[in-house]
Design a protein around this motif. Structure first.
Motif, PDB file in Angstrom:
ATOM      1  N   GLU A  54      -1.459   5.221   9.064  1.00  0.00           N
ATOM      2  CA  GLU A  54      -2.720   4.482   9.118  1.00  0.00           C
ATOM      3  C   GLU A  54      -2.619   3.155   8.370  1.00  0.00           C
ATOM      4  OE1 GLU A  54      -5.748   7.032   7.596  1.00  0.00           O
ATOM      5  OE2 GLU A  54      -5.507   8.539   9.188  1.00  0.00           O
ATOM      6  N   LEU A  55      -1.924   3.166   7.238  1.00  0.00           N
ATOM      7  CA  LEU A  55      -1.752   1.930   6.469  1.00  0.00           C
ATOM      8  C   LEU A  55      -0.914   0.915   7.238  1.00  0.00           C
ATOM      9  CD1 LEU A  55      -1.153   3.509   2.932  1.00  0.00           C
ATOM     10  CD2 LEU A  55      -3.158   2.173   3.661  1.00  0.00           C
ATOM     11  N   VAL A  56       0.142   1.396   7.900  1.00  0.00           N
ATOM     12  CA  VAL A  56       0.952   0.485   8.727  1.00  0.00           C
ATOM     13  C   VAL A  56       0.096  -0.105   9.840  1.00  0.00           C
ATOM     14  CG1 VAL A  56       2.920   0.314  10.290  1.00  0.00           C
ATOM     15  CG2 VAL A  56       3.124   1.671   8.199  1.00  0.00           C
ATOM     16  N   GLN A  57      -0.715   0.735  10.476  1.00  0.00           N
ATOM     17  CA  GLN A  57      -1.591   0.247  11.539  1.00  0.00           C
ATOM     18  C   GLN A  57      -2.576  -0.804  11.005  1.00  0.00           C
ATOM     19  OE1 GLN A  57      -1.669   0.970  15.019  1.00  0.00           O
ATOM     20  NE2 GLN A  57      -2.972  -0.846  14.844  1.00  0.00           N
ATOM     21  N   SER A  58      -3.068  -0.592   9.795  1.00  0.00           N
ATOM     22  CA  SER A  58      -4.003  -1.572   9.216  1.00  0.00           C
ATOM     23  C   SER A  58      -3.332  -2.928   9.025  1.00  0.00           C
ATOM     24  CB  SER A  58      -4.557  -1.060   7.882  1.00  0.00           C
ATOM     25  OG  SER A  58      -3.597  -1.139   6.846  1.00  0.00           O
ATOM     26  N   TYR A  59      -2.055  -2.930   8.666  1.00  0.00           N
ATOM     27  CA  TYR A  59      -1.335  -4.191   8.535  1.00  0.00           C
ATOM     28  C   TYR A  59      -1.097  -4.831   9.900  1.00  0.00           C
ATOM     29  CZ  TYR A  59      -0.403  -3.475   3.543  1.00  0.00           C
ATOM     30  OH  TYR A  59      -0.532  -3.321   2.190  1.00  0.00           O
ATOM     31  N   LEU A  60      -0.841  -4.008  10.912  1.00  0.00           N
ATOM     32  CA  LEU A  60      -0.723  -4.555  12.267  1.00  0.00           C
ATOM     33  C   LEU A  60      -2.036  -5.203  12.690  1.00  0.00           C
ATOM     34  CD1 LEU A  60       1.307  -1.839  14.231  1.00  0.00           C
ATOM     35  CD2 LEU A  60       2.075  -4.109  13.523  1.00  0.00           C
ATOM     36  N   ASP A  61      -3.148  -4.567  12.353  1.00  0.00           N
ATOM     37  CA  ASP A  61      -4.460  -5.124  12.686  1.00  0.00           C
ATOM     38  C   ASP A  61      -4.701  -6.447  11.967  1.00  0.00           C
ATOM     39  OD1 ASP A  61      -4.893  -2.890  14.244  1.00  0.00           O
ATOM     40  OD2 ASP A  61      -6.094  -1.840  12.735  1.00  0.00           O
ATOM     41  N   GLN A  62      -4.078  -6.602  10.803  1.00  0.00           N
ATOM     42  CA  GLN A  62      -4.201  -7.860  10.059  1.00  0.00           C
ATOM     43  C   GLN A  62      -3.223  -8.919  10.556  1.00  0.00           C
ATOM     44  OE1 GLN A  62      -4.466  -7.364   5.657  1.00  0.00           O
ATOM     45  NE2 GLN A  62      -4.664  -5.173   6.074  1.00  0.00           N
ATOM     46  N   LYS A  63      -2.408  -8.541  11.552  1.00  0.00           N
ATOM     47  CA  LYS A  63      -1.448  -9.453  12.183  1.00  0.00           C
ATOM     48  C   LYS A  63      -0.429 -10.005  11.181  1.00  0.00           C
ATOM     49  CE  LYS A  63      -4.749 -10.762  15.782  1.00  0.00           C
ATOM     50  NZ  LYS A  63      -4.232  -9.727  16.694  1.00  0.00           N
ATOM     51  N   VAL A  64       0.170  -9.092  10.422  1.00  0.00           N
ATOM     52  CA  VAL A  64       1.227  -9.503   9.500  1.00  0.00           C
ATOM     53  C   VAL A  64       2.421 -10.016  10.294  1.00  0.00           C
ATOM     54  CG1 VAL A  64       0.526  -7.906   7.688  1.00  0.00           C
ATOM     55  CG2 VAL A  64       2.200  -7.168   9.404  1.00  0.00           C
ATOM     56  N   ASP A  65       3.262 -10.792   9.626  1.00  0.00           N
ATOM     57  CA  ASP A  65       4.448 -11.367  10.276  1.00  0.00           C
ATOM     58  C   ASP A  65       5.677 -10.479  10.158  1.00  0.00           C
ATOM     59  OD1 ASP A  65       3.307 -14.080  10.949  1.00  0.00           O
ATOM     60  OD2 ASP A  65       3.022 -14.090   8.772  1.00  0.00           O
ATOM     61  N   ALA A 120       0.856  -1.188   0.000  1.00  0.00           N
ATOM     62  CA  ALA A 120       0.000   0.000   0.000  1.00  0.00           C
ATOM     63  C   ALA A 120       0.888   1.232   0.000  1.00  0.00           C
ATOM     64  CB  ALA A 120      -0.914  -0.001   1.226  1.00  0.00           C
ATOM     65  N   ASN A 121       0.356   2.345  -0.476  1.00  0.00           N
ATOM     66  CA  ASN A 121       1.161   3.569  -0.536  1.00  0.00           C
ATOM     67  C   ASN A 121       0.289   4.802  -0.390  1.00  0.00           C
ATOM     68  OD1 ASN A 121       0.388   2.753  -3.454  1.00  0.00           O
ATOM     69  ND2 ASN A 121       0.940   4.913  -3.666  1.00  0.00           N
ATOM     70  N   ASP A 122       0.907   5.854   0.102  1.00  0.00           N
ATOM     71  CA  ASP A 122       0.274   7.169   0.164  1.00  0.00           C
ATOM     72  C   ASP A 122       1.393   8.185   0.364  1.00  0.00           C
ATOM     73  OD1 ASP A 122      -2.888   8.165   0.895  1.00  0.00           O
ATOM     74  OD2 ASP A 122      -1.275   9.587   1.271  1.00  0.00           O
ATOM     75  N   LYS A 123       1.272   9.335  -0.289  1.00  0.00           N
ATOM     76  CA  LYS A 123       2.343  10.330  -0.168  1.00  0.00           C
ATOM     77  C   LYS A 123       2.254  11.124   1.125  1.00  0.00           C
ATOM     78  CE  LYS A 123       0.137  14.080  -2.786  1.00  0.00           C
ATOM     79  NZ  LYS A 123       0.313  15.026  -3.906  1.00  0.00           N
ATOM     80  N   GLU A 124       1.129  11.046   1.838  1.00  0.00           N
ATOM     81  CA  GLU A 124       0.957  11.759   3.101  1.00  0.00           C
ATOM     82  C   GLU A 124       1.421  10.892   4.272  1.00  0.00           C
ATOM     83  OE1 GLU A 124       0.155  14.861   3.258  1.00  0.00           O
ATOM     84  OE2 GLU A 124      -0.274  15.046   1.121  1.00  0.00           O
ATOM     85  N   GLY A 125       2.258  11.479   5.138  1.00  0.00           N
ATOM     86  CA  GLY A 125       2.809  10.726   6.259  1.00  0.00           C
ATOM     87  C   GLY A 125       1.748  10.143   7.180  1.00  0.00           C
ATOM     88  N   GLY A 126       0.713  10.926   7.488  1.00  0.00           N
ATOM     89  CA  GLY A 126      -0.336  10.430   8.375  1.00  0.00           C
ATOM     90  C   GLY A 126      -1.066   9.241   7.790  1.00  0.00           C
ATOM     91  N   LYS A 127      -1.308   9.275   6.485  1.00  0.00           N
ATOM     92  CA  LYS A 127      -1.979   8.154   5.817  1.00  0.00           C
ATOM     93  C   LYS A 127      -1.073   6.915   5.806  1.00  0.00           C
ATOM     94  CE  LYS A 127      -5.780  10.343   4.670  1.00  0.00           C
ATOM     95  NZ  LYS A 127      -5.990  10.771   3.285  1.00  0.00           N
ATOM     96  N   GLN A 128       0.219   7.144   5.659  1.00  0.00           N
ATOM     97  CA  GLN A 128       1.156   6.015   5.709  1.00  0.00           C
ATOM     98  C   GLN A 128       1.081   5.320   7.068  1.00  0.00           C
ATOM     99  OE1 GLN A 128       5.086   7.572   4.632  1.00  0.00           O
ATOM    100  NE2 GLN A 128       4.075   8.891   3.125  1.00  0.00           N
TER     101      GLN A 128
END
Length: 345
Positions: free
Chosen positions: A108-119, A98-106
Motif C-alpha cells: 500500500e505504501l508503494v502504491q501511495s508513492y506511485l500515486d504521488q508520481k515519484v520518479d 515509509a515503513n511497515d513490517k506487514e507485507g500488505g501494508k508495504q
C-alpha cells in the motif's frame, strides 16, 4: 575486518571494485558537467548544500520514495536512511521514506508513492509475494525500481534495475564457519521477524556450513521484554546451547541479557552493527558481528536511480551489487566506533 570469500560465488570482489570505481567516475563526470552547464548553476544555487560544503548537482529535481519492512526500534534502518539522505542532498533529490513490517501494508505504501508520481522507487522484498504486483506495476508505468537489503533473488524477476545488499545465504555460511572455528556445538538462531525470507536464508546458510546443530527460535523483534524471555527460557531448558546468534543488531543486547539471566555460558554473535554492538564487541560480551554496510544500501540506491535518470546508467550486469558480508570482531572496534558514532556503519 574479514571480507567473506564466499561472496565471490555471486560477484567477484574485483568486479565489485571495478563497478564502484566506474560509479565514482560517472558521478564525478556528471557533477562536473553539471557545474559547467550553460545555466550557470542556477538550480544548484536554489537548493541547500549537499553537506560538507558540496552543492547538489545541477540536474532536474527528482523525487524518490523508499519503502522498507522495518519494525519499530530497528536502528539498522536509521543507517540506511542516513545513506539515502546524504546521496539525496548531493543528487538534488527529494527523498521520501515509509515503513511497515506487514507485507500488505508495504504494498500500500508503494502504491501511495506511485500515486504521488515519484520518479523512482526503492523497496525491500522481505515479503516478496506481497510486493510482486505493485513492483511490476511500477515498472510497467516506467518508474525505475531498485531493491535493497532483502529478497535479492526476486529482484530481476519483478523487473527491478538491480539489487543492492549482501547475499544472505553466503552471510549465513560465513557465520557457520565462524562457529566451527570457535569450536561451538549447538547454536540458537534468533529470528526476530517470522516470514522474512532474508532472515530464513541466514539461518539456512549457517546450517549449511556449521558442523554442529542449529535451532531456529522465532521471537517478536518489536517486543524486547518478550524476546528476552523467549531466549532466556530456551537457554534455561537446554544447557547444551553454547552459541546464540541474532539476525539484527538490536537483538544482540537482548540476547546478552537473556543469557546472563539464564545463567548460560553461551557465546553470542550477531548480524549487523550499531553503537551498542560495537560496545559489546569492545567488552567482549559478544564475539563477532556480520556487517552488510546498510549506509551503502541507502546511498547507492538513491545514487543509482539518479544515474539512471540522468545518464541511463545501470550497475550490476544482471547480478546484485554486494555490500557484504564482512565479519568484524573486537580488534575492529576503534574504527567502527568512529563510524557508528556518526550513524554511517
Amino acid at each position: 575486518m574479514r571480507t567473506v570469500r564466499e561472496a565471490r560465488t555471486t560477484t567477484e570482489p574485483r568486479a565489485v571494485r571495478a563497478r564502484a570505481a566506474g560509479l565514482l567516475a560517472a558521478v564525478a563526470a556528471l557533477a562536473l558537467a553539471a557545474g559547467c552547464s550553460g545555466s550557470g548553476g542556477k538550480g544548484a544555487e536554489d537548493e541547500p548544500s549537499g553537506g560538507a560544503g558540496v552543492r547538489p548537482v545541477d540536474t532536474p529535481r527528482m523525487t524518490i520514495g523508499m519503502v522498507s519492512h522495518a519494525g519499530e526500534g530497528d536502528t539498522f534502518w536509521d543507517i540506511v536512511q542516513n545513506g539515502a539522505e546524504q546521496a539525496a542532498r548531493k543528487d538534488n533529490v527529494k527523498f521520501l521514506y515509509a515503513n511497515d513490517k506487514e507485507g500488505g501494508k508495504q504494498a500500500e505504501l508503494v502504491q501511495s508513492y506511485l500515486d504521488q508520481k515519484v520518479d523512482g522507487l526503492i523497496v525491500t522484498l522481505a515479503k516478496p509475494q506481497a510486493l510482486a504486483a505493485v513492483v511490476r506495476k511500477a515498472v510497467a508505468r516506467g518508474v525505475p525500481v531498485i531493491t535493497v537489503n532483502s529478497g535479492g533473488r526476486y529482484s530481476a524477476a519483478y523487473g527491478a534495475l538491480t539489487h543492492i545488499g549482501q547475499d544472505e545465504t553466503v552471510a549465513g555460511r560465513a557465520v557457520g564457519e565462524e562457529l566451527n572455528e570457535r569450536g561451538r556445538k549447538k547454536a540458537l538462531c534468533v529470528v526476530h521477524e517470522q516470514g522474512n525470507v532474508s532472515l530464513e536464508d541466514r539461518c539456512a546458510g549457517v546450517r549449511a556450513t556449521f558442523s554442529g546443530e542449529v535451532e531456529n527460535l522465532n521471537v517478536d523483534g518489536t517486543n524486547a521484554p518478550a524476546s528476552q524471555s523467549s531466549v532466556q527460557a530456551r537457554l534455561q531448558s537446554d544447557r547444551g546451547i553454547d552459541s546464540v546468534f541474532t539476525l539484527g543488531a538490536p537483538m544482540a543486547a537482548i540476547a546478552g541479557k537473556a543469557r546472563d539471566e539464564a545463567g548460560s555460558k553461551a557465546r553470542i554473535g550477531t548480524f549487523d552493527l550499531n553503537p551498542s554492538v560495537v560496545g559489546l564487541l569492545k567488552k567482549k560480551d559478544i564475539d563477532f558481528a556480520v556487517d552488510q554496510q546498510p549506509y551503502l544500501q541507502g546511498y547507492e540506491a538513491v545514487d543509482l536511480l539518479w544515474l539512471y535518470r540522468a545518464n541511463g546508467n545501470v550497475l550490476g550486469g544482471g547480478k546484485p551489487v554486494l555490500t557484504g558480508p564482512a565479519v568484524v570482531t573486537g580488534k575492529d572496534v576503534p574504527k567502527l566506533a568512529e563510524y557508528t558514532g556518526r550513524g554511517t556503519r
